[in-house]
Design a protein around this motif. Structure first.
Motif, PDB file in Angstrom:
ATOM      1  N   PRO A  81       0.805  -1.226   0.000  1.00 17.04           N
ATOM      2  CA  PRO A  81       0.000   0.000   0.000  1.00 17.04           C
ATOM      3  C   PRO A  81       0.840   1.278   0.000  1.00 17.04           C
ATOM      4  N   GLU A  82       2.099   1.188   0.425  1.00 19.28           N
ATOM      5  CA  GLU A  82       2.960   2.368   0.470  1.00 19.28           C
ATOM      6  C   GLU A  82       3.659   2.627  -0.864  1.00 19.28           C
ATOM      7  N   SER A  83       3.541   1.708  -1.806  1.00 21.07           N
ATOM      8  CA  SER A  83       4.225   1.838  -3.088  1.00 21.07           C
ATOM      9  C   SER A  83       3.437   2.708  -4.059  1.00 21.07           C
ATOM     10  N   ALA A  84       4.171   3.427  -4.914  1.00 20.83           N
ATOM     11  CA  ALA A  84       3.515   4.213  -5.966  1.00 20.83           C
ATOM     12  C   ALA A  84       2.803   3.318  -6.970  1.00 20.83           C
ATOM     13  N   GLY A  85       3.186   2.046  -7.019  1.00 18.07           N
ATOM     14  CA  GLY A  85       2.561   1.103  -7.935  1.00 18.07           C
ATOM     15  C   GLY A  85       1.499   0.230  -7.292  1.00 18.07           C
ATOM     16  N   PHE A  86       0.989   0.628  -6.118  1.00 13.18           N
ATOM     17  CA  PHE A  86      -0.006  -0.178  -5.411  1.00 13.18           C
ATOM     18  C   PHE A  86      -1.191  -0.464  -6.322  1.00 13.18           C
ATOM     19  N   VAL A  87      -1.525  -1.752  -6.471  1.00 10.62           N
ATOM     20  CA  VAL A  87      -2.487  -2.182  -7.474  1.00 10.62           C
ATOM     21  C   VAL A  87      -3.844  -1.498  -7.330  1.00 10.62           C
ATOM     22  N   THR A  88      -4.346  -1.343  -6.115  1.00 10.34           N
ATOM     23  CA  THR A  88      -5.654  -0.724  -5.917  1.00 10.34           C
ATOM     24  C   THR A  88      -5.671   0.716  -6.422  1.00 10.34           C
ATOM     25  N   ALA A  89      -4.630   1.481  -6.075  1.00 10.39           N
ATOM     26  CA  ALA A  89      -4.570   2.885  -6.474  1.00 10.39           C
ATOM     27  C   ALA A  89      -4.361   3.046  -7.969  1.00 10.39           C
ATOM     28  N   VAL A  90      -3.492   2.220  -8.548  1.00  8.46           N
ATOM     29  CA  VAL A  90      -3.204   2.343  -9.982  1.00  8.46           C
ATOM     30  C   VAL A  90      -4.432   2.039 -10.816  1.00  8.46           C
ATOM     31  N   LEU A  91      -5.131   0.957 -10.509  1.00  8.83           N
ATOM     32  CA  LEU A  91      -6.310   0.601 -11.304  1.00  8.83           C
ATOM     33  C   LEU A  91      -7.435   1.618 -11.124  1.00  8.83           C
ATOM     34  N   LYS A  92      -7.596   2.140  -9.930  1.00  9.27           N
ATOM     35  CA  LYS A  92      -8.634   3.150  -9.705  1.00  9.27           C
ATOM     36  C   LYS A  92      -8.358   4.402 -10.532  1.00  9.27           C
ATOM     37  N   ALA A  93      -7.088   4.767 -10.656  1.00  3.69           N
ATOM     38  CA  ALA A  93      -6.727   5.995 -11.363  1.00  3.69           C
ATOM     39  C   ALA A  93      -6.656   5.821 -12.872  1.00  3.69           C
ATOM     40  N   GLN A  94      -6.309   4.603 -13.336  1.00  2.59           N
ATOM     41  CA  GLN A  94      -5.957   4.453 -14.746  1.00  2.59           C
ATOM     42  C   GLN A  94      -6.845   3.503 -15.542  1.00  2.59           C
ATOM     43  N   SER A  95      -7.545   2.577 -14.895  1.00  2.00           N
ATOM     44  CA  SER A  95      -8.298   1.573 -15.650  1.00  2.00           C
ATOM     45  C   SER A  95      -9.732   2.017 -15.913  1.00  2.00           C
ATOM     46  N   ASN A  96     -10.183   1.763 -17.113  1.00  2.00           N
ATOM     47  CA  ASN A  96     -11.594   1.982 -17.468  1.00  2.00           C
ATOM     48  C   ASN A  96     -12.410   0.708 -17.340  1.00  2.00           C
ATOM     49  N   LEU A  97     -11.751  -0.402 -16.922  1.00  4.66           N
ATOM     50  CA  LEU A  97     -12.436  -1.687 -16.943  1.00  4.66           C
ATOM     51  C   LEU A  97     -12.485  -2.394 -15.592  1.00  4.66           C
ATOM     52  N   ILE A  98     -11.418  -2.333 -14.807  1.00  2.00           N
ATOM     53  CA  ILE A  98     -11.358  -3.159 -13.600  1.00  2.00           C
ATOM     54  C   ILE A  98     -10.919  -2.351 -12.378  1.00  2.00           C
ATOM     55  N   ARG A  99     -11.210  -2.937 -11.211  1.00  2.00           N
ATOM     56  CA  ARG A  99     -10.758  -2.438  -9.924  1.00  2.00           C
ATOM     57  C   ARG A  99     -10.159  -3.607  -9.150  1.00  2.00           C
ATOM     58  N   ALA A 100      -9.353  -3.297  -8.123  1.00  2.00           N
ATOM     59  CA  ALA A 100      -8.728  -4.350  -7.327  1.00  2.00           C
ATOM     60  C   ALA A 100      -8.829  -4.005  -5.845  1.00  2.00           C
ATOM     61  N   THR A 101      -9.070  -5.036  -5.039  1.00  2.00           N
ATOM     62  CA  THR A 101      -9.111  -4.887  -3.585  1.00  2.00           C
ATOM     63  C   THR A 101      -8.220  -5.955  -2.972  1.00  2.00           C
ATOM     64  N   VAL A 102      -7.195  -5.532  -2.233  1.00  2.00           N
ATOM     65  CA  VAL A 102      -6.346  -6.481  -1.506  1.00  2.00           C
ATOM     66  C   VAL A 102      -7.064  -6.831  -0.216  1.00  2.00           C
ATOM     67  N   LEU A 103      -7.362  -8.099  -0.038  1.00  2.00           N
ATOM     68  CA  LEU A 103      -8.169  -8.535   1.108  1.00  2.00           C
ATOM     69  C   LEU A 103      -7.397  -8.404   2.417  1.00  2.00           C
ATOM     70  N   PRO A 104      -8.073  -8.018   3.507  1.00  2.00           N
ATOM     71  CA  PRO A 104      -7.376  -7.833   4.790  1.00  2.00           C
ATOM     72  C   PRO A 104      -6.774  -9.118   5.334  1.00  2.00           C
ATOM     73  N   GLU A 105      -7.317 -10.273   4.961  1.00  2.00           N
ATOM     74  CA  GLU A 105      -6.754 -11.541   5.438  1.00  2.00           C
ATOM     75  C   GLU A 105      -5.505 -11.956   4.680  1.00  2.00           C
TER      76      GLU A 105
END
Length: 383
Positions: free
Chosen positions: A146-170
């Motif tokens: 989550p601290e990375s500039a390439g964090f998958v959730t943030a990148v897809l939210k900002a750049q993707s028109n098709l998908i989103r990602a959620t890293v599960l707490p478990e």
């Protein structure tokens, strides 16, 4: 807001339910999809731009029970656990035609990953050799941190028109950070020689292998590295265990032999990095440098989604990398009239719960936009 700006409210294949500014037909298709049975939103917007319209606002209406297609992928632990949910970016059946490919990242393959997104022409059929089809979207060097500039959730939210990602707490698995050297390090190493090492982000320090009789075998080099790194003093007291428990082993597999260096800690921050020195450089000869094939794998690396060639977002078979699937649905309820007689002047009934959402859509447009019926050169009607 100028009265020459139209607003449209209606059914669409995909897209947000918030009022969204659209400036051309191509943009509408990218965000909301194309023509669909039982809905006239796309037809109306298309004709608006064909007749000279320059901008409009669109609000998509969906059924109350609408939900997005999604797939839950397992992580890379030895006993895989729930890792990451990938979901279509909006509700509806359209997301069932999304297909993901998960690969290692390009620049840091031991710690990052790559997601390619393709769309099926027919959601019921995955064509042979589908991955040879150019992807609709590609996101490389994604991170699970989550601290990375390439964090998958943030990148897809900002750049993707098709998908989103959620890293599960478990998804909490960690490992000892390591560095796997490239294949076939030099079997006889002239000494003394030096490289630099950084454990757990403590900072680089010189590691000098002793002269001895002037050369070291690969096996002796592994023991000498373990001894020399273990004798270093951490810059930070919190990193002392990384040095005290450090190991270096010579491992063999079908591809040959390689050195494997491991931090003494097992945590999210655990890591091993090696870089070359200007004089008596051993990093390349031992195949530990990035240029020589050294591949670091940090404590968080196991939280990445498992590698997968073809994963249908809303219609994958559970097993292997796939832990769970939710099929996208709810764009319109079953039994909704698909078309109206020419000249009837009526639109298809809204989906279940749609009137409640339609009232919300009108509230979004109350800040100056009128939703009115009119000829092609005026404001245009909502669907």
């Amino acid at each position: 807001m100028s009265t020459s700006t139209a607003a449209f409210v209606g059914l669409a294949e995909m897209g947000p339910e918030e009022a969204t500014r659209v400036t051309n037909w191509t943009e509408f298709q990218r965000v909301y999809g194309s023509f669909m049975p039982g809905g006239f939103l796309a037809h109306s917007v298309c004709q608006y731009f064909n007749n000279g319209g320059r901008q409009c606002y669109v609000v998509r209406v969906t059924a109350e029970e609408a939900h997005a297609a999604s797939v839950t992928l397992r992580n890379r632990a030895q006993d895989p656990e729930l890792g990451v949910i990938f979901s279509a970016m909006s509700d509806g059946e359209w997301g069932n035609g999304l297909v993901l490919q998960i690969e290692d990242g390009t620049t840091d393959p031991g710690n990052t990953f790559k997601v390619s997104v393709r769309r099926q022409a027919d959601p019921a059929v995955v064509p042979a050799d589908f991955n040879s089809t150019p992807p609709s979207e590609t996101f490389d060097n994604l991170s699970i941190d989550p601290e990375s500039a390439g964090f998958v959730t943030a990148v897809l939210k900002a750049q993707s028109n098709l998908i989103r990602a959620t890293v599960l707490p478990e998804n909490r698995v960690v490992q000892q950070g390591s560095l796997r050297g490239g294949e076939a390090p030099e079997e006889s190493l002239a000494t003394p020689c030096t490289f630099q090492i950084d454990l757990d982000g403590d900072g680089f320090q010189d590691v000098t292998l002793p002269a001895g009789d002037g050369s070291l075998s690969t096996a002796d080099a592994a023991a000498a590295i373990e001894q020399a790194v273990g004798d270093l003093t951490a810059h930070k007291e919190s990193n002392a265990a990384a040095f005290a428990g450090f190991t270096c082993q010579l491992e063999a597999d079908d591809d040959g032999t390689r050195l494997v260096l491991r931090s003494g800690t097992k945590s999210a921050a655990s890591s091993v990095r090696v870089q070359s020195t200007a004089l008596d450089n051993a990093a390349d000869k031992l195949k530990l440098s990035p240029a020589a094939g050294g591949r670091p794998e940090d404590g968080l690396a196991l939280r990445r989604p498992m590698l997968a060639d073809v994963v249908q977002v809303g219609d994958a078979v559970v097993g292997g990398p796939v832990a769970a699937v939710v099929k996208g649905d709810g764009t319109q309820r079953r039994g909704t009239r698909q078309s109206q007689p020419a000249g009837s002047g009526r639109h298809p009934p809204l989906p279940a719960g749609g009137r409640r959402r339609l009232r919300g859509a009108h509230r979004q447009l109350e800040s100056g936009m009128a939703v009115r019926a009119g000829p092609p050169d005026g404001d245009h009607a909502a669907d």
